[in-house]
Design an enzyme around this catalytic site. Structure first.
Site, PDB file in Angstrom:
ATOM      1  N   ARG A 149       8.329  21.891  -3.461  1.00 51.92           N
ATOM      2  CA  ARG A 149       7.900  21.588  -1.834  1.00 51.92           C
ATOM      3  C   ARG A 149       6.978  23.223  -1.501  1.00 51.92           C
ATOM      4  NH1 ARG A 149      13.315  19.719  -2.475  1.00 51.92           N
ATOM      5  NH2 ARG A 149      13.587  17.223  -1.486  1.00 51.92           N
ATOM      6  N   LYS A 173      15.747  20.851  -0.198  1.00 49.15           N
ATOM      7  CA  LYS A 173      16.583  21.074   2.050  1.00 49.15           C
ATOM      8  C   LYS A 173      18.079  21.000   1.249  1.00 49.15           C
ATOM      9  CE  LYS A 173      12.678  18.682   2.730  1.00 49.15           C
ATOM     10  NZ  LYS A 173      12.310  16.297   3.826  1.00 49.15           N
ATOM     11  N   HIS A 244       1.343  18.718  -0.837  1.00 46.31           N
ATOM     12  CA  HIS A 244       2.598  17.645  -0.675  1.00 46.31           C
ATOM     13  C   HIS A 244       2.004  16.479  -1.766  1.00 46.31           C
ATOM     14  CE1 HIS A 244       7.052  16.974  -0.336  1.00 46.31           C
ATOM     15  NE2 HIS A 244       6.480  15.433   0.431  1.00 46.31           N
ATOM     16  N   ARG A 247       1.962  17.454  -4.934  1.00 50.80           N
ATOM     17  CA  ARG A 247       3.980  16.869  -5.352  1.00 50.80           C
ATOM     18  C   ARG A 247       4.061  15.781  -5.829  1.00 50.80           C
ATOM     19  NH1 ARG A 247       9.576  17.575  -4.673  1.00 50.80           N
ATOM     20  NH2 ARG A 247      10.813  16.316  -3.429  1.00 50.80           N
ATOM     21  N   HIS A 270      15.550  14.564  -5.198  1.00 51.84           N
ATOM     22  CA  HIS A 270      16.136  13.647  -4.063  1.00 51.84           C
ATOM     23  C   HIS A 270      17.181  13.661  -4.275  1.00 51.84           C
ATOM     24  CE1 HIS A 270      11.558  11.918  -3.828  1.00 51.84           C
ATOM     25  NE2 HIS A 270      11.135  12.895  -3.174  1.00 51.84           N
ATOM     26  N   TYR A 279       7.864   6.234  -6.100  1.00 49.51           N
ATOM     27  CA  TYR A 279       6.592   6.130  -6.738  1.00 49.51           C
ATOM     28  C   TYR A 279       6.220   4.621  -7.976  1.00 49.51           C
ATOM     29  CZ  TYR A 279       6.567  11.394  -5.030  1.00 49.51           C
ATOM     30  OH  TYR A 279       7.015  11.867  -4.106  1.00 49.51           O
TER      31      TYR A 279
END
Length: 300
Positions: A149, A173, A244, A247, A270, A279
């Site tokens: 990120r 995150k 992004h 990414r 994630h 995806y």
């Protein structure tokens, strides 16, 4: 109310372990709620801490009666839910008036990606003769080669990069950490950048940041966006791209080449596999386009 907002800030930071950017977003959404309650035209005589379900329904109607996407609605409502969960958790109140406010269904938007050929063009557009050439090449290689990120890239520390082992410790995150491999190509260009970096006037407190500007300060997210968009123009790529996008391209190209979805989930950081499953839709989208373009039944 001021003390309550300060306590909420501490709750988001220390108990929820949210990033600075997430905390800012939650607090901005809460300010919208505070402003609504403070407006005499809305006829509310109590503060947000004493809100009723009907008050929040009126707020939702006020906020979303215009052109507000489902994604924006979800973000604002997440902030509202978070605040009243905080009040309940800290026993400021004994109920949660927001629990019956339904989140809108978000439309599924396929992320923008680049083809391998477009990534190559982006890389070739970098002018390596400039002072920032090696740095920008290393940035692109890490975003595309490791799926970082933009916030993870700008906060990346030299002390978290293990070049001998070819791994980086990434702080993602929610203060979650993960190990991400460094590709040979990324490591090569990062090595060139380190040589250039050693000649910069590095400012106090900035020495451990991996990527710096010409004045020796940590790069900002905005600067990374600017670098990539300028390269896209130079490369003749007619897409609106961002860090992004690289990414997304990293994940999509891995999936297209047979990498297991759970491995991609780990690499991207994630928490939920359903986030990574977007995806698979990108891949199906590409397959459909291929049929439309190349199958003889679709040709005149």
């Amino acid at each position: 109310m001021t003390n309550l907002l300060q306590e909420y800030h501490i709750y988001l930071k220390l108990e929820r372990h949210l990033s600075v950017h997430s905390i800012e977003a939650y607090e901005q959404d809460l300010q919208k709620l505070v402003a609504f309650f403070s407006d005499p035209a809305n006829g509310i005589t109590h503060g947000v801490e004493d809100a009723t379900y009907e008050d929040l329904q009126a707020f939702v109607y006020n906020q979303f009666k215009g052109d507000c996407s489902a994604r924006s609605q979800s973000r604002i409502l997440s902030g509202v839910h978070s605040f009243y969960r905080f009040l309940l958790y800290h026993r400021v109140r004994d109920d949660d008036p927001s629990e019956l406010i339904e989140m809108p269904r978000k439309e599924m938007r396929l992320p923008q990606t680049l083809t391998v050929e477009e990534v190559d063009r982006l890389v070739q557009a970098i002018d390596l003769s400039t002072n920032e050439g090696h740095r920008n090449r290393a940035i692109i290689e890490m975003l595309y080669g490791s799926g970082l990120r933009v916030s993870e890239l700008v906060d990346l520390k030299l002390s978290d990069i293990y070049r001998k082992e070819q791994y980086m410790l990434i702080h993602g995150k929610g203060s979650k950490e993960r190990l991400v491999p460094i590709s040979d190509e990324a490591d090569k260009w990062f090595g060139f950048w380190l040589e250039d970096r050693s000649h910069l006037p590095i400012q106090s407190g900035q020495a451990d940041y991996a990527f710096l500007n010409c004045r020796g300060h940590q790069l900002t997210r905005a600067m990374i966006f600017t670098i990539i968009r300028r390269l896209a123009v130079a490369a003749g790529i007619n897409k609106t791209i961002s860090p992004h996008t690289l990414r997304h391209s990293f994940a999509t190209h891995l999936l297209q080449n047979g990498v297991d979805l759970r491995i991609i989930q780990q690499l991207l950081g994630h928490e939920d596999i359903t986030t990574t499953e977007i995806y698979t839709h990108v891949d199906i989208h590409d397959l459909r386009n291929a049929i439309l373009q190349y199958h003889p039944a679709n040709k005149e």
